[in-house]
Scaffold this motif. Structure first.
Motif, short mmCIF file in Angstrom:
data_model
loop_
_atom_site.label_atom_id
_atom_site.label_comp_id
_atom_site.label_asym_id
_atom_site.label_seq_id
_atom_site.Cartn_x
_atom_site.Cartn_y
_atom_site.Cartn_z
N ASN A 45 0.18 18.30 -24.13
CA ASN A 45 1.00 18.58 -25.29
C ASN A 45 0.60 19.92 -25.90
O ASN A 45 -0.55 20.11 -26.29
CB ASN A 45 0.83 17.45 -26.32
N ILE A 46 1.55 20.86 -25.99
CA ILE A 46 1.26 22.17 -26.55
C ILE A 46 1.69 22.27 -28.01
O ILE A 46 1.52 23.31 -28.63
CB ILE A 46 1.92 23.29 -25.72
N LYS A 47 2.22 21.19 -28.56
CA LYS A 47 2.67 21.16 -29.96
C LYS A 47 1.54 20.70 -30.87
O LYS A 47 0.68 19.94 -30.46
CB LYS A 47 3.85 20.21 -30.12
N ASN A 48 1.60 21.14 -32.14
CA ASN A 48 0.64 20.61 -33.11
C ASN A 48 1.13 19.23 -33.57
O ASN A 48 2.21 18.78 -33.18
CB ASN A 48 0.42 21.58 -34.28
N ASP A 49 0.35 18.55 -34.40
CA ASP A 49 0.68 17.18 -34.82
C ASP A 49 2.02 17.10 -35.54
O ASP A 49 2.80 16.18 -35.31
CB ASP A 49 -0.42 16.60 -35.70
N GLU A 50 2.30 18.05 -36.42
CA GLU A 50 3.56 18.03 -37.18
C GLU A 50 4.75 18.22 -36.24
O GLU A 50 5.75 17.50 -36.34
CB GLU A 50 3.55 19.13 -38.24
N LEU A 55 9.36 15.85 -33.14
CA LEU A 55 10.01 15.57 -31.86
C LEU A 55 10.19 14.07 -31.63
O LEU A 55 11.23 13.63 -31.13
CB LEU A 55 9.22 16.19 -30.70
N VAL A 56 9.19 13.29 -32.00
CA VAL A 56 9.27 11.83 -31.84
C VAL A 56 10.36 11.28 -32.76
O VAL A 56 11.18 10.45 -32.34
CB VAL A 56 7.90 11.17 -32.12
N ARG A 57 10.42 11.75 -34.01
CA ARG A 57 11.47 11.27 -34.94
C ARG A 57 12.86 11.61 -34.40
O ARG A 57 13.77 10.80 -34.46
CB ARG A 57 11.27 11.88 -36.32
N ILE A 58 13.02 12.82 -33.87
CA ILE A 58 14.31 13.23 -33.32
C ILE A 58 14.69 12.33 -32.14
O ILE A 58 15.81 11.84 -32.05
CB ILE A 58 14.28 14.71 -32.88
N ALA A 59 13.74 12.10 -31.24
CA ALA A 59 14.01 11.29 -30.05
C ALA A 59 14.38 9.87 -30.42
O ALA A 59 15.28 9.27 -29.82
CB ALA A 59 12.80 11.30 -29.12
#
Length: 76
Positions: A45-50, A55-59
């Motif tokens: 994962n190259i994204k930070n926690d926020e 991304l999880v909320r969108i999915a």
């Protein structure tokens, strides 16, 4: 900061994958026969926690427009 070639390959692979490059194309670019190798050993994962939370909320929402703080992120 010093990075080994293996770490550079992992960063390169993860960046391509997370920016929408198909795993079969990434596999071919790195010369591997099996794309599962990348999923197990190269992609992280190259994204930070926020960003990950967004991304999880969108999915999970099925909605392409998610309000995050003062911004609205729109997936195209």
């Amino acid at each position: 900061m010093y990075k080994t070639m293996h770490k550079i390959r992992k960063t390169y692979t993860s960046t391509l994958f997370h920016n929408g490059v198909n795993i079969s194309i990434v596999k071919d670019m790195l010369g591997h026969a099996d794309g599962a190798i990348h999923l197990r050993h190269y992609i992280y994962n190259i994204k930070n926690d926020e960003e990950t939370d967004d991304l999880v909320r969108i999915a999970l929402s099925g909605n392409k427009n998610i309000e995050t703080g003062n911004q609205i992120k729109i997936e195209i």
